[in-house]
Scaffold this active site. Sequence first.
Site: not given
Length: 361
Positions: A48, A43-45
């Site tokens: 970021a 999910a950090k895509d």
Amino acid sequence: MRYDDVLQTIGRTPLISLDRICGDRIPAKVYGKVESFNPGQSAKDRAALYMIEQAEKKGRIKPGATLIEATSGNTGYSIAMIAAVKGYKCILTLSDKAGPEKRALMIALGAELVLCPKDAAPEDPESYYSQAERLAAEIPNSFYLRQNWNLDNSGAHYHSTGPEIYDDTEGKVTHYVCCAGTGGTLSGTARYLKEKNPDVTIVGVDAYGSVLKKYWQTGVFDANEIFSWKVEGLGKTIIPDNVAFDLIDEFIKVGDRAAALRVRELARREGMLLGYSSGAALEAVFAMRKQLTADDVVVVLFPDHGSRYLGKVFNDEWMKEQGYLRPNGEPAAYSVKHLQRMYRVYKRMYGRKIKERLKLA
């Protein structure tokens, strides 16, 4: 479909029914929002990319910049991927709790890693927060993303994850269950869902050893709550600005052992190899199952892919060393090692021997 670069494939991750693991034990319909379908497998895509592109629009990131972040792993990988595509340098300060798989992935994309002790307090000069601050102050043309305090983190999920969940459930979602770390994935999605339907129940998942649930309950930062835990990407020893406590209806704490066993069960019953914190998120659904009805639609967010945990929860020897599995590979009851650890935890939290507390009872 054709894309100009890998960043255009971020988002639109699937909701997958969890009938095999939940169907006969939980009355509600339960779906997993599987973020490992992002190109960076987490999910950090989303966060970021949104944080970086918002900073670019505001002129805070210039050509040739060095991106800096303090990370437990997944955000670092996403930043490294984006930096590679956009031509930035990348330096990541990383807790040594992160496994070798995560470290190798970031290095493969060209990131420079600065390893920091996992038990260092946030204000300690050796902590990964302090090291990131130091590097950002020393390196010209650098940008520290500060995912815990940068509200574009939660903004990413307000503009993408929330709408996806609402649309894919045709507005029928009644419960959203998500691990609380920086708070971006939890709070940004929650804000969108609450705007669409104030009755949606938002459930935050916390770790034993983290301060978040206690702060939500009391508004007090209690250092006595803090001790080490093993699940990565879950819980905090600080209070991030991205955790919107007013949006959270319930907080559930999940232990390391329960999360580990649950994510292994997910793999074997659903064929989904997911990360350690995904086990914690689903365990929270099981913990609240008596509150659920056949009319409920529960969406539980699974943050990342299990390939980053092959040396931990998907390694039988590691599981046995922790006391989570018996020598024959069967799930273990709470081991002597675990009980001894909990004794030390309670002794530290209450400031006196448990026996003394019992005498006063």
